[in-house]
Design a protein around this motif. Structure first.
Motif, PDB file in Angstrom:
ATOM      1  N   LEU A 278       0.598  -1.257   0.146  1.00 21.11           N
ATOM      2  CA  LEU A 278       0.096  -0.260  -0.072  1.00 21.11           C
ATOM      3  C   LEU A 278       0.743   1.304   0.012  1.00 21.11           C
ATOM      4  N   VAL A 279       1.860   1.241   0.802  1.00 23.76           N
ATOM      5  CA  VAL A 279       2.948   2.320   0.653  1.00 23.76           C
ATOM      6  C   VAL A 279       3.264   2.784  -0.898  1.00 23.76           C
ATOM      7  N   THR A 280       3.776   1.536  -1.250  1.00 24.80           N
ATOM      8  CA  THR A 280       4.221   1.706  -2.776  1.00 24.80           C
ATOM      9  C   THR A 280       3.057   2.242  -3.736  1.00 24.80           C
ATOM     10  N   ALA A 281       1.896   1.909  -3.542  1.00 18.65           N
ATOM     11  CA  ALA A 281       0.763   2.393  -4.445  1.00 18.65           C
ATOM     12  C   ALA A 281       0.586   3.717  -4.104  1.00 18.65           C
ATOM     13  N   GLY A 282       0.479   4.199  -2.880  1.00 16.57           N
ATOM     14  CA  GLY A 282       0.551   5.622  -2.335  1.00 16.57           C
ATOM     15  C   GLY A 282       1.367   6.528  -3.068  1.00 16.57           C
ATOM     16  N   CYS A 283       2.687   5.839  -2.958  1.00 19.97           N
ATOM     17  CA  CYS A 283       3.916   6.811  -3.665  1.00 19.97           C
ATOM     18  C   CYS A 283       3.425   6.680  -5.186  1.00 19.97           C
ATOM     19  N   GLY A 284       2.954   5.849  -5.857  1.00 14.97           N
ATOM     20  CA  GLY A 284       2.740   5.797  -7.393  1.00 14.97           C
ATOM     21  C   GLY A 284       1.745   6.873  -7.760  1.00 14.97           C
ATOM     22  N   LEU A 285       0.654   6.715  -6.622  1.00 13.54           N
ATOM     23  CA  LEU A 285      -0.369   8.009  -7.208  1.00 13.54           C
ATOM     24  C   LEU A 285       0.089   9.309  -6.737  1.00 13.54           C
ATOM     25  N   LEU A 286       0.990   9.491  -5.722  1.00 16.83           N
ATOM     26  CA  LEU A 286       1.308  10.895  -5.430  1.00 16.83           C
ATOM     27  C   LEU A 286       2.440  11.439  -6.541  1.00 16.83           C
ATOM     28  N   VAL A 287       2.986  10.640  -7.110  1.00 23.42           N
ATOM     29  CA  VAL A 287       4.344  11.271  -7.917  1.00 23.42           C
ATOM     30  C   VAL A 287       3.871  11.052  -9.186  1.00 23.42           C
ATOM     31  N   SER A 288       2.676  10.400  -9.790  1.00 22.03           N
ATOM     32  CA  SER A 288       2.330  10.184 -10.994  1.00 22.03           C
ATOM     33  C   SER A 288       1.933  11.696 -11.723  1.00 22.03           C
ATOM     34  N   PRO A 289       2.165  12.042 -12.930  1.00 18.10           N
ATOM     35  CA  PRO A 289       1.739  13.535 -13.217  1.00 18.10           C
ATOM     36  C   PRO A 289       0.324  13.540 -13.360  1.00 18.10           C
ATOM     37  N   LEU A 290      -0.421  12.400 -13.585  1.00 21.47           N
ATOM     38  CA  LEU A 290      -1.932  12.571 -13.488  1.00 21.47           C
ATOM     39  C   LEU A 290      -2.329  11.426 -12.488  1.00 21.47           C
ATOM     40  N   SER A 291      -3.213  11.697 -11.678  1.00 26.73           N
ATOM     41  CA  SER A 291      -3.691  10.513 -10.660  1.00 26.73           C
ATOM     42  C   SER A 291      -5.385  10.939 -10.487  1.00 26.73           C
ATOM     43  N   TRP A 292      -6.092  10.658 -11.745  1.00 27.49           N
ATOM     44  CA  TRP A 292      -7.594  10.794 -11.514  1.00 27.49           C
ATOM     45  C   TRP A 292      -7.960  10.197 -10.421  1.00 27.49           C
ATOM     46  N   THR A 293      -9.143  10.430  -9.794  1.00 29.88           N
ATOM     47  CA  THR A 293      -9.667  10.092  -8.560  1.00 29.88           C
ATOM     48  C   THR A 293      -9.968   8.460  -8.744  1.00 29.88           C
ATOM     49  N   HIS A 294     -10.357   7.857  -9.875  1.00 30.43           N
ATOM     50  CA  HIS A 294     -10.581   6.581  -9.863  1.00 30.43           C
ATOM     51  C   HIS A 294      -9.297   5.747  -9.990  1.00 30.43           C
ATOM     52  N   HIS A 295      -8.190   6.153 -10.139  1.00 30.15           N
ATOM     53  CA  HIS A 295      -6.856   5.724  -9.965  1.00 30.15           C
ATOM     54  C   HIS A 295      -6.633   5.390  -8.451  1.00 30.15           C
TER      55      HIS A 295
END
Length: 378
Positions: A278-295
């Motif tokens: 979950l930490v990995t997934a959270g990092c990916g969502l934060l640093v991605s240039p676009l993270s729509w809410t459904h991501h």
């Protein structure tokens, strides 16, 4: 046994309801599934020899508003089964797949009260938005979880993560997760699968592959919507704050990745692979240039992990219900004129993830400091 029966009945009812929606909308000629329509149009473009990264000729403007195909050519090849289905049933296939995927993920994370967790899922904004759009994020998340948290050892572990990355590049964040947790063979297998699928896309669709990897991947067509409230990434938050320079975003992204790597190693050392994932997934969502809410569909395993902690579960449910995002002015760049309260509400997903990450990092550092043996006085 009784609880399992209730769960199966609930899943059957959900699938029956989705089928009813698809059939009714199909008979009435009403469009259904914005993103599933794009996936299907991309697959049809491949079959008809049409370019992927031009306006999709098979796309019904009523259902998807001429949205572009933003995925690698390998994704279009994997979407080919959707081409044989009417648009409404392509949506249904993805919706049913998402329901089953969410249950598969919930079973691995909700050690306590899995039925309660399952009942909470429709309340989560990422869940209902993902299903309504016909998005594939839930299926990709399940592929990552099945690989990262296997029930038993599998020689093919890593392949599903590689295939998920061949559909969307963002699951590549889980390759470093495998390296950090000492699963090097699986990490290399994931990379090999991703590169193999990309190579297949290049062989079958050479022109589209050149276009994607040289320009379409970096296309700035979404630049005008970066400040939209539905983009819950660091990049989007800084855009809403008026920080147009990439410096702040890059600095915070680097800090998040560093803290995330330390937390992954710590949770792995403590024998908690679910938290590390979950930490990995959270990092990916934060640093991605676009993270729509459904991501942020990773809220589902988070809810499962917190199912035995009532206060934390309530907080997570409140955040990911999307209520805070729904009460702020949005669209037309109105996000740039938010007051301080609206700024907090409108960045709820990002700020919550940053706050939890900061607390976990501080606790880890304090524990590490306390665990060091005191130096003897000479």
């Amino acid at each position: 046994m009784r609880q399992e029966k209730k769960i199966l009945l609930g899943l059957a009812a959900a699938i029956a309801a989705l089928t009813g929606v698809a059939v009714v909308r199909w008979l009435g000629g009403a469009p259904l599934g914005v993103d599933s329509a794009v996936y299907r149009a991309g697959a049809l473009a491949v079959l008809r020899g049409q370019p992927l990264y031009e306006p999709l000729l098979a796309l019904d403007p009523k259902s998807a508003l001429e949205l572009p195909f933003t995925y690698p050519p390998s994704a279009a090849l994997l979407f080919l089964p959707l081409a044989v289905l009417p648009g409404h049933f392509a949506w249904l296939l993805l919706a049913v797949g998402s329901v089953l995927a969410l249950w598969s993920v919930t079973r691995r994370f909700a050690c306590e009260r899995p039925l309660l967790t399952l009942c909470l899922l429709p309340v989560l904004e990422p869940v209902w938005r993902m299903i309504s759009l016909g998005q594939i994020n839930g299926v990709l998340m399940a592929m990552v979880v099945l690989d990262a948290l296997p029930v038993r050892n599998r020689r093919s572990a890593g392949v599903l993560i590689g295939l998920a990355a061949a559909v969307k590049l963002t699951p590549l964040i889980f390759v470093p997760y495998l390296f950090l947790t000492g699963r090097r063979a699986e990490a290399w297998r994931a990379l090999a699968t991703f590169l193999g699928a990309s190579a297949a896309g290049a062989l079958i669709l050479p022109g589209d592959s050149i276009r994607y990897w040289t320009s379409a991947m970096l296309d700035n067509r979404n630049a005008g919507t970066v400040d939209w409230v539905l983009d819950q990434s660091l990049h989007g938050m800084f855009a809403r704050l008026g920080a147009t320079s990439l410096g702040w975003y890059a600095a915070f992204a680097a800090l998040c990745l560093l803290a995330g790597a330390l937390l992954v190693r710590e949770f792995h050392r403590r024998g908690d692979p679910r938290a590390a994932l979950l930490v990995t997934a959270g990092c990916g969502l934060l640093v991605s240039p676009l993270s729509w809410t459904h991501h942020w569909i990773w809220a589902v395993p988070l809810i499962g992990l917190l199912s035995g902690r009532r206060a934390a579960l309530m907080c997570a449910g409140a955040v990911f219900s999307g209520t805070a995002l729904a009460v702020v002015p949005e669209g037309g760049h109105r996000e740039l004129s938010w007051n301080p309260v609206e700024t907090v509400f409108g960045n709820a997903y990002v700020l919550s993830a940053l706050a939890v990450g900061a607390v976990l990092t501080v606790r880890m550092l304090v524990r590490g400091r306390l665990a060091r043996p005191a130096r003897r006085v000479q």
